[in-house]
Motif scaffolding. Structure first.
Motif, PDB file in Angstrom:
ATOM      1  N   LEU A   1       0.445  -1.374  -0.243  1.00  0.00           N
ATOM      2  CA  LEU A   1      -0.255   0.141   0.015  1.00  0.00           C
ATOM      3  C   LEU A   1       1.063   1.218   0.040  1.00  0.00           C
ATOM      4  N   THR A   2       2.023   0.881   0.640  1.00  0.00           N
ATOM      5  CA  THR A   2       2.555   2.553  -0.099  1.00  0.00           C
ATOM      6  C   THR A   2       3.282   2.156  -0.724  1.00  0.00           C
ATOM      7  N   ILE A   3       3.868   1.349  -1.783  1.00  0.00           N
ATOM      8  CA  ILE A   3       4.354   1.538  -3.029  1.00  0.00           C
ATOM      9  C   ILE A   3       3.533   1.890  -3.643  1.00  0.00           C
ATOM     10  N   VAL A   4       2.005   1.764  -3.318  1.00  0.00           N
ATOM     11  CA  VAL A   4       0.814   2.383  -4.663  1.00  0.00           C
ATOM     12  C   VAL A   4       0.749   3.616  -4.087  1.00  0.00           C
ATOM     13  N   GLY A   5       0.750   4.118  -2.751  1.00  0.00           N
ATOM     14  CA  GLY A   5       0.786   5.441  -2.456  1.00  0.00           C
ATOM     15  C   GLY A   5      -0.398   6.209  -1.687  1.00  0.00           C
ATOM     16  N   LEU A   6      -0.883   4.746  -1.134  1.00  0.00           N
ATOM     17  CA  LEU A   6      -2.804   5.272  -0.539  1.00  0.00           C
ATOM     18  C   LEU A   6      -2.255   6.038   0.483  1.00  0.00           C
ATOM     19  N   ASN A   7      -2.555   6.874   1.587  1.00  0.00           N
ATOM     20  CA  ASN A   7      -3.207   7.480   2.297  1.00  0.00           C
ATOM     21  C   ASN A   7      -2.886   6.529   3.446  1.00  0.00           C
ATOM     22  N   PHE A   8      -2.514   6.593   4.779  1.00  0.00           N
ATOM     23  CA  PHE A   8      -2.482   5.543   5.572  1.00  0.00           C
ATOM     24  C   PHE A   8      -1.766   4.056   5.353  1.00  0.00           C
ATOM     25  N   GLY A   9      -1.099   4.357   4.167  1.00  0.00           N
ATOM     26  CA  GLY A   9      -0.769   3.152   3.777  1.00  0.00           C
ATOM     27  C   GLY A   9      -0.455   1.535   5.121  1.00  0.00           C
ATOM     28  N   THR A  10       0.597   2.143   5.605  1.00  0.00           N
ATOM     29  CA  THR A  10       1.813   1.440   6.501  1.00  0.00           C
ATOM     30  C   THR A  10      -0.128   0.925   7.896  1.00  0.00           C
ATOM     31  N   LEU A  11      -0.948   2.268   8.068  1.00  0.00           N
ATOM     32  CA  LEU A  11      -1.253   1.821   9.135  1.00  0.00           C
ATOM     33  C   LEU A  11      -1.827   0.604   8.589  1.00  0.00           C
ATOM     34  N   ILE A  12      -2.821   0.993   7.725  1.00  0.00           N
ATOM     35  CA  ILE A  12      -4.034  -0.344   7.211  1.00  0.00           C
ATOM     36  C   ILE A  12      -3.461  -1.084   7.137  1.00  0.00           C
TER      37      ILE A  12
ATOM     38  N   LEU B   1     -11.167  -9.139   5.734  1.00  0.00           N
ATOM     39  CA  LEU B   1     -12.147  -7.754   5.406  1.00  0.00           C
ATOM     40  C   LEU B   1     -11.993  -5.790   5.773  1.00  0.00           C
ATOM     41  N   THR B   2     -11.442  -6.510   7.280  1.00  0.00           N
ATOM     42  CA  THR B   2     -11.504  -4.814   7.256  1.00  0.00           C
ATOM     43  C   THR B   2     -10.223  -4.282   6.439  1.00  0.00           C
ATOM     44  N   GLY B   3      -9.404  -4.456   6.236  1.00  0.00           N
ATOM     45  CA  GLY B   3      -8.214  -3.960   5.398  1.00  0.00           C
ATOM     46  C   GLY B   3      -9.035  -3.722   4.043  1.00  0.00           C
ATOM     47  N   LEU B   4      -9.707  -4.405   3.468  1.00  0.00           N
ATOM     48  CA  LEU B   4     -10.448  -4.500   2.322  1.00  0.00           C
ATOM     49  C   LEU B   4     -11.365  -2.890   2.085  1.00  0.00           C
ATOM     50  N   VAL B   5     -11.763  -3.472   2.828  1.00  0.00           N
ATOM     51  CA  VAL B   5     -13.207  -2.153   3.253  1.00  0.00           C
ATOM     52  C   VAL B   5     -12.270  -1.006   3.529  1.00  0.00           C
TER      53      VAL B   5
ATOM     54  N   PHE C   1      -7.992   8.582  -5.213  1.00  0.00           N
ATOM     55  CA  PHE C   1      -7.455   8.356  -6.479  1.00  0.00           C
ATOM     56  C   PHE C   1      -8.482   7.945  -7.561  1.00  0.00           C
ATOM     57  N   TRP C   2     -10.637   8.598  -7.040  1.00  0.00           N
ATOM     58  CA  TRP C   2     -11.027   8.653  -8.376  1.00  0.00           C
ATOM     59  C   TRP C   2     -10.531   9.486  -9.204  1.00  0.00           C
ATOM     60  N   PRO C   3     -10.791   9.965 -10.391  1.00  0.00           N
ATOM     61  CA  PRO C   3     -10.845   8.300 -11.405  1.00  0.00           C
ATOM     62  C   PRO C   3     -10.038   7.062 -11.410  1.00  0.00           C
ATOM     63  N   ASP C   4      -8.978   7.307 -11.190  1.00  0.00           N
ATOM     64  CA  ASP C   4      -8.091   6.310 -11.963  1.00  0.00           C
ATOM     65  C   ASP C   4      -8.163   5.321 -11.082  1.00  0.00           C
ATOM     66  N   TRP C   5      -8.900   4.964 -12.261  1.00  0.00           N
ATOM     67  CA  TRP C   5      -9.219   2.980 -11.695  1.00  0.00           C
ATOM     68  C   TRP C   5      -8.020   1.686 -11.406  1.00  0.00           C
ATOM     69  N   PRO C   6      -7.198   2.362 -12.602  1.00  0.00           N
ATOM     70  CA  PRO C   6      -5.934   1.502 -12.203  1.00  0.00           C
ATOM     71  C   PRO C   6      -5.177   1.741 -11.046  1.00  0.00           C
ATOM     72  N   MET C   7      -5.408   2.724 -10.096  1.00  0.00           N
ATOM     73  CA  MET C   7      -4.537   2.675  -8.940  1.00  0.00           C
ATOM     74  C   MET C   7      -5.470   2.056  -7.581  1.00  0.00           C
ATOM     75  N   ILE C   8      -6.800   2.502  -8.203  1.00  0.00           N
ATOM     76  CA  ILE C   8      -7.964   1.054  -7.603  1.00  0.00           C
ATOM     77  C   ILE C   8      -8.474  -0.048  -7.806  1.00  0.00           C
ATOM     78  N   ALA C   9      -7.950  -0.998  -9.047  1.00  0.00           N
ATOM     79  CA  ALA C   9      -7.411  -2.301  -8.837  1.00  0.00           C
ATOM     80  C   ALA C   9      -5.951  -2.722  -8.305  1.00  0.00           C
ATOM     81  N   ALA C  10      -5.691  -1.620  -7.914  1.00  0.00           N
ATOM     82  CA  ALA C  10      -4.063  -1.756  -7.776  1.00  0.00           C
ATOM     83  C   ALA C  10      -3.766  -2.229  -6.160  1.00  0.00           C
ATOM     84  N   THR C  11      -4.775  -1.579  -5.760  1.00  0.00           N
ATOM     85  CA  THR C  11      -4.616  -1.238  -3.945  1.00  0.00           C
ATOM     86  C   THR C  11      -5.267  -2.784  -4.072  1.00  0.00           C
ATOM     87  N   PHE C  12      -7.369  -2.797  -4.771  1.00  0.00           N
ATOM     88  CA  PHE C  12      -7.753  -4.205  -3.945  1.00  0.00           C
ATOM     89  C   PHE C  12      -6.982  -5.326  -4.651  1.00  0.00           C
ATOM     90  N   ALA C  13      -5.734  -4.963  -6.110  1.00  0.00           N
ATOM     91  CA  ALA C  13      -4.998  -6.393  -5.956  1.00  0.00           C
ATOM     92  C   ALA C  13      -4.593  -6.753  -4.678  1.00  0.00           C
TER      93      ALA C  13
END
Length: 389
Positions: free
Chosen positions: A225-236, A252-256, A266-278
């Motif tokens: 999540l940190t590599i993807v650049g998600l905010n609070f990635g380390t915490l989550i 389930l908690t991490g996914l939600v 990231f909206w509407p950047d779908w590739p980054m959102i898909a990378a987070t779920f992946a």
């Protein structure tokens, strides 16, 4: 000793143990933590002992390395987690509002088409109330988690107590086991040893194996999540890995959480959102097909529902102390229940043949017909004689 007296003795011992646990729960935590630490590190001490290192130096080296790694992890990770947790709580209302806005904007036409003109307003109002209540609940939960985290940090400040307890227990572990074994009733010693071995197999398989699974998954989620650049990635990521200890809850908690943050960020950047779920889908695939079969395997024998119930029940009753005791007690109860079931399946109570049902009485055979001209057999009263009269 009769069975009734044995049952009374063990029930009395159980009641005394529970009362002691309730009365002394405020001071037992460092001692229980030291016992758990010694139990987890005993195989490593035994391995070093087989390599020719004496028990005392091996124990001292193991505990020193463990304490240094723990302090290093707290110094490096805790400040990052504290900062991200504070920022996450501060931005919670904004994140919830943005999610509500996106849901209404992109789901509004579909709702109006199937529900009418007023349906959109009703759904928007209900969604707003739901997200507001969810945000307030999550904020209260995080606040309680933080206050509990402060208590845990205070517990870690007792590094003078827990390592000392673990040190003495780890040095004398084999002698303690042999001493307890000498107290067992000789008549049932083999059965008790068999049950103790199964309990040790289940507890060790879950605690050591699942702890490694949580560590690996938490590191993978946090780094990904940190590599993807998600905010609070380390915490989550770390929270998701830690909650993996409870089946299905961590993923389930991490996914939600990560999905909601990714959509807002990231909206509407779908590739980054898909990378987070992946990242979470890959983590679940690796856990289910590689980590859990290799590190945990079938040694646990603890059903996920029973484990979640034990964690919630003991955690609510005894706090962090209950969380430490939940898994060993749940695994031990599971072993005893399976043993009782095996005894029942081999007992006459289960294997006794079924008794035949009582048969119905046979109908009476009809009397043969009387010959022609014969007088019918009719019972007549014998007249009494005058003498008898």
């Amino acid at each position: 000793m009769s069975f009734q007296r044995q049952l009374g003795f063990w029930l009395t011992a159980l009641v005394i143990a529970v009362l002691a646990l309730v009365l002394l729960r405020g001071i037992l935590l460092p001692f229980v933590a030291g016992l758990v630490l010694a139990y987890l590190l005993d195989p490593l001490a035994d391995r070093l002992q087989r390599l020719g290192i004496a028990r005392l130096p091996a124990t001292l080296a193991i505990l020193c390395v463990f304490v240094l790694l723990l302090i290093l992890g707290l110094v490096v990770i805790v400040p990052v987690l504290v900062n991200q947790l504070a920022a996450f709580v501060a931005r919670m209302p904004e994140t919830v509002s943005r999610l509500q806005q996106l849901a209404v904007e992109h789901g509004g036409p579909l709702i109006e088409r199937f529900g009418g003109a007023g349906a959109l307003h009703d759904v928007e109002s209900s969604l707003g109330n739901l997200m507001t209540q969810g945000a307030s609940w999550l904020g209260a939960f995080l606040q309680s988690l933080w206050s509990g985290g402060q208590a845990i940090v205070g517990i870690f400040s007792l590094l003078v107590i827990t390592p000392v307890v673990a040190f003495y227990l780890l040095v004398d572990w084999d002698r303690m086991v042999a001493k307890v074994d000498s107290w067992l009733p000789r008549r049932h010693v083999e059965t008790i040893r068999m049950l103790a071995s199964e309990m040790d197999h289940a507890i060790a398989g879950f605690l050591r194996g699942q702890a490694l699974v949580c560590l690996i998954l938490g590191t993978f989620y946090a780094v990904g999540l940190t590599i993807v650049g998600l905010n609070f990635g380390t915490l989550i990521g770390l929270v998701s890995g830690l909650l993996t200890f409870i089946p299905y809850v961590g993923s389930l908690t991490g996914l939600v959480l990560s999905g909601g943050v990714a959509i807002v960020q990231f909206w509407p950047d779908w590739p980054m959102i898909a990378a987070t779920f992946a990242i979470f889908f890959i983590g679940q695939f690796v856990e289910g097909n590689i980590l859990s079969p290799k590190l945990v395997g079938d040694a646990v024998g603890v059903h996920p529902v029973w484990l979640m119930f034990a964690l919630l029940a003991f955690g609510s009753l005894f706090g962090f102390l209950g969380l430490l005791l939940a898994v060993p007690i749940a695994a031990s109860i599971g072993v005893i229940v399976r043993f009782a079931l095996r005894q029942y399946l081999t007992s006459p109570l289960y294997d006794a043949p079924a008794e035949p049902l009582p048969s119905e009485p046979l109908p009476a055979e009809p009397l043969p017909p009387a010959p022609v001209g014969a007088k019918p057999l009719v019972a007549t009263a014998r007249p009494r004689s005058k003498k008898n009269a």
